[in-house]
Structure formats: C-alpha cells, structure tokens
Design a protein around this motif. Sequence first.
Motif, PDB file in Angstrom:
ATOM      1  N   ASP A  43      -1.756  -2.303  -2.777  1.00 30.01           N
ATOM      2  CA  ASP A  43      -1.815  -1.748  -1.429  1.00 30.01           C
ATOM      3  C   ASP A  43      -3.465  -0.937  -1.876  1.00 30.01           C
ATOM      4  O   ASP A  43      -3.660  -0.173  -3.049  1.00 30.01           O
ATOM      5  N   SER A  44      -4.114   0.159  -0.841  1.00 31.84           N
ATOM      6  CA  SER A  44      -5.091   1.118  -0.572  1.00 31.84           C
ATOM      7  C   SER A  44      -5.518   1.990  -0.180  1.00 31.84           C
ATOM      8  O   SER A  44      -4.490   2.048   1.179  1.00 31.84           O
ATOM      9  N   VAL A  70      -3.518  -1.620   8.130  1.00 29.65           N
ATOM     10  CA  VAL A  70      -1.680  -1.429   8.207  1.00 29.65           C
ATOM     11  C   VAL A  70      -1.552  -1.316   9.089  1.00 29.65           C
ATOM     12  O   VAL A  70      -0.544  -1.679  10.116  1.00 29.65           O
ATOM     13  N   SER A  81      -1.113   4.299   2.345  1.00 28.63           N
ATOM     14  CA  SER A  81      -1.250   2.932   2.137  1.00 28.63           C
ATOM     15  C   SER A  81      -2.330   2.752   3.515  1.00 28.63           C
ATOM     16  O   SER A  81      -1.747   2.912   5.148  1.00 28.63           O
ATOM     17  N   SER A 104      -5.098  -0.360   3.650  1.00 31.37           N
ATOM     18  CA  SER A 104      -5.334  -2.387   3.703  1.00 31.37           C
ATOM     19  C   SER A 104      -4.345  -1.994   2.636  1.00 31.37           C
ATOM     20  O   SER A 104      -3.994  -1.656   1.414  1.00 31.37           O
ATOM     21  N   GLU A 105      -4.022  -3.573   2.988  1.00 33.13           N
ATOM     22  CA  GLU A 105      -3.150  -4.547   1.702  1.00 33.13           C
ATOM     23  C   GLU A 105      -3.610  -5.892   1.849  1.00 33.13           C
ATOM     24  O   GLU A 105      -4.458  -5.991   2.496  1.00 33.13           O
ATOM     25  N   ASP A 147       1.645  -7.646  -4.307  1.00 30.85           N
ATOM     26  CA  ASP A 147       1.384  -7.002  -2.659  1.00 30.85           C
ATOM     27  C   ASP A 147       0.417  -5.489  -3.699  1.00 30.85           C
ATOM     28  O   ASP A 147       1.127  -4.390  -4.943  1.00 30.85           O
TER      29      ASP A 147
END
Length: 160
Positions: A134-135, A100, A113, A115-116, A132
């Motif tokens: 998120d990771s 991100v 957060s 990546s997404e 959405d």
Amino acid sequence: MAEELTILKNVGRKEQYESVMPQIEALISYESDLIANLANISAALRQGLGFFWVGFYLNSGKDLVLGPFQGDIACTRIAYDRGVCGASYSQEKTLIVADVDAFPGHIACSSASKSEIVVPIIKDGKVQLILDVDSDQLDDFSELDKEYLEKLAKLIAGKL
Ligand code: SME
C-alpha cells in the motif's frame, strides 16, 4: 551474511528494486522457514522502497489471514470475495489500484492508504498467499512494480 539492508537514497524506484531484490534473494536463500522469510521480505521492501504498508495474507483454506507485515495494524481476515486481496485471489492475477476509494469493496484498513498493488503467489495451480503493498500516495504503482513484485512472488513460490 550480516542482517543489514543497504538502502539507496535519492535514486529512482527501479534502482531501488535492483538493489533490494538481490539482497532479498540472499536473505531468504539460507532460511527455509516461510514466516521468517515473509517477515524479512516485508521489512526489506518497506525499508528499501519506502512503502507505507507491506504484508502478506496467507490462504487458510477458508479465507485470507494476515501474515507477516510492516506498517500499521491491519484487518486479520479477508473473505475470498472481498477487497482488492480477494479480487486478486479470485482472478489469480496482479491488481494495481490507483485510487483505493474508487475500488468497489476495498477494505480500508488505514485511511492513509491511497493506492495499492496486490500480487498472488501461486504454486501447484493454487493461490497460496497474497502480497499486498500500500502507498499513501495516489496512483503510486505501475508496470515496474508489477514486474519486480511478480519476480519476487515466483521466488517465494519456489520456496514453498
Ligand atoms: N487493501 C486490502 C485490505 C488489506 S489492507 O490494505 C492492509 C484490500 O482491500 O483487500
């Protein structure tokens, strides 16, 4: 149906989706209220897949407004041309962002957060809401997530 999710541990993400998706389908099959369903879907995805943040942004007609979610507090309004959500809205397609911080204009609601994946939910040719996910891990989403989350988006669109 009992409001309890069966969660598979120590299995791959595909198996987790295969387990959670029919449970989500069953959960929302007997409820017509959109907000109630989005709330349970957020919880089921976060519990069943272990994601860092899962939520929905609803198209207000002038921007994207935070809807039901699970995770840390998040920004409440996103302009149509801002962030990953805005890009997904404008392009009307799923976006996977591996890092991100490398995405121009990413809106950092949480510094954890990394990546997404953002999936538009389209009905009558219009993006009605955005999913959405998120990771907190870099590069955590792939075509597998796209496949299952787009199926989910179609399921939600069918209930709108
Ligand atoms: N990542 C989004 C903002 C919302 S938060 O991640 C919850 C974006 O840049 O559109």
